[in-house]
Design a protein around this motif. Sequence first.
Motif, PDB file in Angstrom:
ATOM      1  N   VAL A  20      -6.549 -10.289  -0.603  1.00  0.00           N
ATOM      2  CA  VAL A  20      -5.471  -9.945  -1.529  1.00  0.00           C
ATOM      3  C   VAL A  20      -6.007  -9.925  -2.959  1.00  0.00           C
ATOM      4  CG1 VAL A  20      -3.131 -10.487  -2.295  1.00  0.00           C
ATOM      5  CG2 VAL A  20      -3.844 -11.077   0.033  1.00  0.00           C
ATOM      6  N   TYR A  21      -5.694  -8.843  -3.667  1.00  0.00           N
ATOM      7  CA  TYR A  21      -6.180  -8.670  -5.032  1.00  0.00           C
ATOM      8  C   TYR A  21      -4.996  -8.464  -5.978  1.00  0.00           C
ATOM      9  CZ  TYR A  21     -10.608  -7.935  -2.663  1.00  0.00           C
ATOM     10  OH  TYR A  21     -11.724  -8.097  -1.871  1.00  0.00           O
ATOM     11  N   ALA A  22      -4.964  -9.229  -7.027  1.00  0.00           N
ATOM     12  CA  ALA A  22      -3.903  -9.109  -8.021  1.00  0.00           C
ATOM     13  C   ALA A  22      -4.218  -7.967  -8.981  1.00  0.00           C
ATOM     14  CB  ALA A  22      -3.759 -10.412  -8.800  1.00  0.00           C
ATOM     15  N   ILE A  23      -3.257  -7.081  -9.160  1.00  0.00           N
ATOM     16  CA  ILE A  23      -3.389  -6.023 -10.169  1.00  0.00           C
ATOM     17  C   ILE A  23      -2.889  -6.603 -11.482  1.00  0.00           C
ATOM     18  CG2 ILE A  23      -2.708  -3.696 -10.854  1.00  0.00           C
ATOM     19  CD1 ILE A  23      -2.216  -3.070  -7.900  1.00  0.00           C
ATOM     20  N   LYS A  24      -3.799  -6.986 -12.340  1.00  0.00           N
ATOM     21  CA  LYS A  24      -3.431  -7.609 -13.606  1.00  0.00           C
ATOM     22  C   LYS A  24      -2.719  -6.617 -14.516  1.00  0.00           C
ATOM     23  CE  LYS A  24      -7.406 -10.732 -13.385  1.00  0.00           C
ATOM     24  NZ  LYS A  24      -8.667 -11.168 -14.044  1.00  0.00           N
ATOM     25  N   LEU A  46      -3.716   2.421 -20.130  1.00  0.00           N
ATOM     26  CA  LEU A  46      -4.465   3.665 -19.993  1.00  0.00           C
ATOM     27  C   LEU A  46      -5.969   3.473 -20.150  1.00  0.00           C
ATOM     28  CD1 LEU A  46      -2.131   6.172 -21.893  1.00  0.00           C
ATOM     29  CD2 LEU A  46      -2.616   6.127 -19.439  1.00  0.00           C
ATOM     30  N   ASP A  47      -6.376   2.619 -21.085  1.00  0.00           N
ATOM     31  CA  ASP A  47      -7.816   2.456 -21.324  1.00  0.00           C
ATOM     32  C   ASP A  47      -8.491   1.573 -20.266  1.00  0.00           C
ATOM     33  OD1 ASP A  47      -6.713   0.046 -22.054  1.00  0.00           O
ATOM     34  OD2 ASP A  47      -7.650  -0.046 -24.031  1.00  0.00           O
ATOM     35  N   GLN A  48      -7.707   1.070 -19.308  1.00  0.00           N
ATOM     36  CA  GLN A  48      -8.266   0.245 -18.231  1.00  0.00           C
ATOM     37  C   GLN A  48      -8.162   0.953 -16.870  1.00  0.00           C
ATOM     38  OE1 GLN A  48      -9.689  -2.924 -18.748  1.00  0.00           O
ATOM     39  NE2 GLN A  48      -9.459  -2.324 -20.882  1.00  0.00           N
ATOM     40  N   LEU A  83     -10.267  -1.118  -8.291  1.00  0.00           N
ATOM     41  CA  LEU A  83      -9.548  -2.113  -7.503  1.00  0.00           C
ATOM     42  C   LEU A  83      -8.824  -1.477  -6.324  1.00  0.00           C
ATOM     43  CD1 LEU A  83      -8.573  -5.085  -7.214  1.00  0.00           C
ATOM     44  CD2 LEU A  83      -6.646  -4.489  -8.669  1.00  0.00           C
ATOM     45  N   LEU A  84      -8.225  -0.308  -6.551  1.00  0.00           N
ATOM     46  CA  LEU A  84      -7.414   0.333  -5.520  1.00  0.00           C
ATOM     47  C   LEU A  84      -8.238   1.042  -4.458  1.00  0.00           C
ATOM     48  CD1 LEU A  84      -4.488   1.855  -7.643  1.00  0.00           C
ATOM     49  CD2 LEU A  84      -4.510  -0.288  -6.350  1.00  0.00           C
ATOM     50  N   ASN A  85      -9.450   1.456  -4.814  1.00  0.00           N
ATOM     51  CA  ASN A  85     -10.309   2.140  -3.845  1.00  0.00           C
ATOM     52  C   ASN A  85     -10.584   1.236  -2.654  1.00  0.00           C
ATOM     53  OD1 ASN A  85     -10.991   4.857  -4.387  1.00  0.00           O
ATOM     54  ND2 ASN A  85     -12.227   4.229  -6.146  1.00  0.00           N
ATOM     55  N   GLY A  86     -10.333   1.761  -1.481  1.00  0.00           N
ATOM     56  CA  GLY A  86     -10.583   0.982  -0.271  1.00  0.00           C
ATOM     57  C   GLY A  86      -9.441   0.090   0.153  1.00  0.00           C
ATOM     58  N   THR A  92       5.562   1.699 -12.198  1.00  0.00           N
ATOM     59  CA  THR A  92       5.537   2.422 -10.928  1.00  0.00           C
ATOM     60  C   THR A  92       4.995   3.829 -11.105  1.00  0.00           C
ATOM     61  OG1 THR A  92       7.427   1.114 -10.161  1.00  0.00           O
ATOM     62  CG2 THR A  92       6.939   3.139  -8.958  1.00  0.00           C
ATOM     63  N   ARG A  93       5.395   4.498 -12.173  1.00  0.00           N
ATOM     64  CA  ARG A  93       4.919   5.861 -12.439  1.00  0.00           C
ATOM     65  C   ARG A  93       3.394   5.890 -12.575  1.00  0.00           C
ATOM     66  NH1 ARG A  93       7.534   7.241 -17.324  1.00  0.00           N
ATOM     67  NH2 ARG A  93       9.301   7.954 -16.056  1.00  0.00           N
ATOM     68  N   TYR A  94       2.863   4.970 -13.359  1.00  0.00           N
ATOM     69  CA  TYR A  94       1.421   4.945 -13.603  1.00  0.00           C
ATOM     70  C   TYR A  94       0.664   4.576 -12.334  1.00  0.00           C
ATOM     71  CZ  TYR A  94      -3.014   3.899 -15.928  1.00  0.00           C
ATOM     72  OH  TYR A  94      -4.333   3.884 -16.314  1.00  0.00           O
ATOM     73  N   LEU A  95       1.191   3.636 -11.584  1.00  0.00           N
ATOM     74  CA  LEU A  95       0.552   3.207 -10.348  1.00  0.00           C
ATOM     75  C   LEU A  95       0.517   4.353  -9.338  1.00  0.00           C
ATOM     76  CD1 LEU A  95      -0.664   0.663  -9.041  1.00  0.00           C
ATOM     77  CD2 LEU A  95       1.625   0.073  -8.219  1.00  0.00           C
TER      78      LEU A  95
END
Length: 285
Positions: free
Chosen positions: A27-31, A37-39, A46-49, A81-84
């Motif tokens: 489990v990985y926390a999305i900080k 945008l710059d991150q 993080l989301l890959n895989g 949610t939009r950005y994610l």
Amino acid sequence: MKIAITGSTGFIGKHLITFLTNKGAQVYAIKREYLLLDQKSKLISLLNGCDAVINLAGASINCRWTKSNKQKIRDSRINTTRYLVQTINELASKPELFISVSAVGIYADKEVWSERDGTYDKGFLASVCMEWEAEAKKISPDVRLVIPRLGVVLSKDGGAFPKMFLPFRLFAGGRIASGNQGFSWIHINDLLDIFWTIINTKGIKGTIHCTAPQMCDNLIFTYTLAKISHRPVFLHIPSFIFRILYGESASIITKGQKVFPYKLLNYGYLFQYPEIKSALKELCT
């Protein structure tokens, strides 16, 4: 199994991370900073895989709804949610599952609603939920989307219950407004198990009600809690008191929905706490 979660520092998020980790998931926390945008490169990395992404992000609604607080409540859900979703859609290797929570507050406070029907309310919370869900639905068709509409999540160590129980502990519990307003709820243990069921049941898609099957209102909750805690019910607090204290946000307390978990029952989910009595017994021990 690799799972990424937004809202990991919140009440539900903390419980869910512990639960999923105990199930053997990574489990990985999305900080929060990863959603800037710059991150974006960090978020993509993080989301890959990931096999699943769970979106729990959202500022608390338990505040006076000033203009600035309303904007915070809205932006923390809709913009996040939009950005994610946009980022997930750009991934070469997308997760199999995207779970993005919403709330039963989307419904009007009349009748009993299942996922097969329902009239949406016209207030602030319902409008936020509708926009929130609309952003989640922009996810790629390659990703299984589940939108759990949560009722009031009951737990000993967070959420609404400790605050609701306090007046009874002080012998000051009572009925709120008419007492007939719906109170759709779910025990935290059931909610965590439902998330696990969603992850492992590919047939579950779309909106799903995360509420116990027993129809409950404020009167049933009040008198059940009083009986279990061996406390009297002396008070009746009229609606106008809450409107004076909290303004528009008083509707959280004085209005409510009655929601039935048709899909969960149809998929054979067995609730640990199907009735408010059994849930409150556990919470009060």
